[in-house]
Design an enzyme around this catalytic site. Structure first.
Site, PDB file in Angstrom:
ATOM      1  N   LYS A  99      32.515 -32.031  63.796  1.00  0.00           N
ATOM      2  CA  LYS A  99      32.174 -32.457  65.151  1.00  0.00           C
ATOM      3  C   LYS A  99      32.453 -33.947  65.346  1.00  0.00           C
ATOM      4  O   LYS A  99      32.894 -34.376  66.418  1.00  0.00           O
ATOM      5  CB  LYS A  99      30.709 -32.154  65.453  1.00  0.00           C
ATOM      6  CG  LYS A  99      30.358 -30.676  65.517  1.00  0.00           C
ATOM      7  CD  LYS A  99      31.054 -29.968  66.666  1.00  0.00           C
ATOM      8  CE  LYS A  99      30.418 -30.231  67.996  1.00  0.00           C
ATOM      9  NZ  LYS A  99      31.018 -29.445  69.090  1.00  0.00           N
ATOM     10  N   TYR A 109      29.764 -28.969  59.407  1.00  0.00           N
ATOM     11  CA  TYR A 109      29.441 -29.062  60.836  1.00  0.00           C
ATOM     12  C   TYR A 109      29.425 -30.503  61.348  1.00  0.00           C
ATOM     13  O   TYR A 109      30.181 -30.836  62.279  1.00  0.00           O
ATOM     14  CB  TYR A 109      28.125 -28.357  61.152  1.00  0.00           C
ATOM     15  CG  TYR A 109      27.762 -28.454  62.605  1.00  0.00           C
ATOM     16  CD1 TYR A 109      28.508 -27.790  63.581  1.00  0.00           C
ATOM     17  CD2 TYR A 109      26.698 -29.245  63.035  1.00  0.00           C
ATOM     18  CE1 TYR A 109      28.204 -27.905  64.936  1.00  0.00           C
ATOM     19  CE2 TYR A 109      26.395 -29.369  64.381  1.00  0.00           C
ATOM     20  CZ  TYR A 109      27.148 -28.691  65.323  1.00  0.00           C
ATOM     21  OH  TYR A 109      26.847 -28.818  66.656  1.00  0.00           O
TER      22      TYR A 109
END
Length: 470
Positions: A256, A252
């Site tokens: 990102k 994650y």
């Protein structure tokens, strides 16, 4: 030639050159002299010619104004002797759609995406069409969108962010994009899926926007692209100039971070139609509010523990932000990006989005929004953080070694332990300065709304227990 409110003595051709020049002044006055020395009989013929020229000139003027309405603010044609017309800004404002625009919102079926959509419809009167893109929309949400009574056209696009053809069609004809679609997961075993959606999906959407000549791209990032990298190092009231960057390889924060870099690097790119692509990224902290899946999961765990939230850390302090305030920040950032005079100042920039919710640990926050319903905060701390961290490391190694034959998802990992045991807070001063951002919803109101929603969850839970009871 005189300036100000005095008269210009200029031919119609000068008017046309002004309309084609972006430096045209706000007000222009034209006066054609009525008297001239003419031979007998030529006066009537000249009048007819001038009437014809006036008509042609006016027609061309209106056509150009329709094509390039921003270049004409107020036009006054004063006493030509044959054409007595006055055009005011109000006339152009009501007759010509000068500020109409459209927006594609990805992740529109999600927790934040829904709020962005509703706020755009409420606040942006000139929004002509809004396209809602997501892989899955709940039947209830589809019904809600279909019943919206608004002058803005609402188009639902259900499809995959990794489908290039679908993305190119979705971007055709829109003038702005808000990209909030992503997978949020702090586990280890969905790595390929998370990176594909969060990183590759963002790159494909950027390419589709460039191909469709969409000049504005607003990205929903995360505070996790900045860290925390260690629970032993504190960040208090951090700001954009600190240039913090996550060192984690977990899917994650890693995906990102790379996606945000691609978005910001695209700022300033010249599009085929001559416009310039402007991009910006918002980094919200932990988002809470009615409908938060993460808060709901914490409540479900507490219900299994006699309504007690486990106290997971000592001295941890992080920001939480109410979902409506994050949606409002998106609306404000989009306004600045759409303004040709301001867009360059925020193009390629990122902004931390927080509000006035008091910084506290996740456990303390969960207690604050649920205590009205009898929830409690555990009085004892569990295992020391250092031991937890090394236990997480061992579990990650076991998971890695078993991966060829068995999928094992550890109950916690090093990244999660760091997130929940750090001092990591940020300021929204830069967003206030550049975007005009101020939280629309106070902490007291946000807590009240969230607590009321918790009450509805508990009521549903009681109903479910009654149904399951023999």
């Amino acid at each position: 030639m005189k300036t100000g409110r005095e008269t210009f003595h200029l031919p119609p051709s000068w008017w046309l050159s002004c309309l084609l020049n972006s430096s045209t002044k706000t007000k222009i006055h034209l006066k054609v002299p009525q008297k001239a020395s003419l031979a007998p009989g030529e006066g009537d013929r000249l009048k007819e010619k001038i009437k014809t020229l006036d008509f042609i000139f006016l027609t061309i003027l209106v056509v150009i104004t329709l094509l390039r309405p921003r270049l004409v603010r107020t036009l006054q044609v004063v006493d030509t002797g044959y054409l007595n017309l006055v055009f005011y800004q109000e006339v152009f404002g009501t007759m010509l759609p000068t500020n109409k625009w459209s927006c594609l919102v990805t992740g529109a079926g999600g927790f934040l995406g829904q709020r962005i959509v509703h706020l755009l419809l409420e606040e942006e009167q000139e929004l002509e069409e809004i396209r809602l893109l997501d892989k899955v929309f709940s039947p209830q949400l589809l019904l809600e969108f279909s019943e919206l009574k608004h002058k803005t056209k609402v188009t639902v696009l259900q499809g995959d962010i990794l489908d290039e053809e679908f993305l190119h069609k979705a971007c055709q004809g829109v003038t702005t994009v808000i990209h909030s679609a992503c997978i949020i997961d702090i586990g280890l075993w969905r790595r390929k899926e998370i990176i594909n959606v969060n990183m590759k999906g963002t790159q494909l959407l950027l390419e589709a926007c460039i191909a469709a000549e969409v000049p504005v791209f607003l990205y929903t990032s995360s505070v996790e692209v900045a860290g925390p990298n260690s629970y032993t190092k504190s960040v208090r009231n951090g700001h954009e100039d600190d240039l913090l960057e996550s060192k984690w390889n977990n899917a994650y924060p890693y995906s990102k971070k790379l996606a945000e870099k691609a978005v910001l690097a695209a700022d300033g790119q010249l599009l085929r139609n001559g416009t310039v692509l402007r991009t910006c990224s918002l980094r919200p902290v932990y988002i809470y509010g009615e409908g938060s899946v993460f808060l709901q999961n914490e409540i479900n765990h507490a219900l299994k523990n006699d309504k007690i939230f486990a106290r997971k850390s000592k001295g941890s302090m992080v920001n939480q932000v109410y979902v409506d305030n994050v949606a409002w920040a998106h609306v404000l950032a989009l306004r600045v990006l759409r303004d040709p005079e301001k867009a360059q100042s925020i193009g390629g920039q990122f902004y931390y989005i927080t509000d006035d919710t008091p910084p506290q640990s996740y456990s303390e926050f969960n207690y604050e929004v649920t205590k009205e319903w009898g929830f409690k905060l555990g009085s004892k701390l569990g295992i020391p953080v250092t031991l937890l961290y090394w236990a997480a490391f061992v579990l990650e190694m076991i998971s890695f070694m078993l991966s060829p034959i068995f999928i094992y998802e550890p109950p916690f990992n090093c990244h999660l332990i760091t997130l929940t045991n750090s001092v990591f807070t940020f300021s929204y001063k830069k967003a206030k300065k550049d975007l005009g951002y101020e939280p629309r919803v106070s902490w007291l109101e946000a807590r009240k709304k969230t607590s009321q929603w918790v009450g509805t969850l508990l009521a549903k839970n009681r109903e479910n227990l009654k149904i399951k009871a023999p």
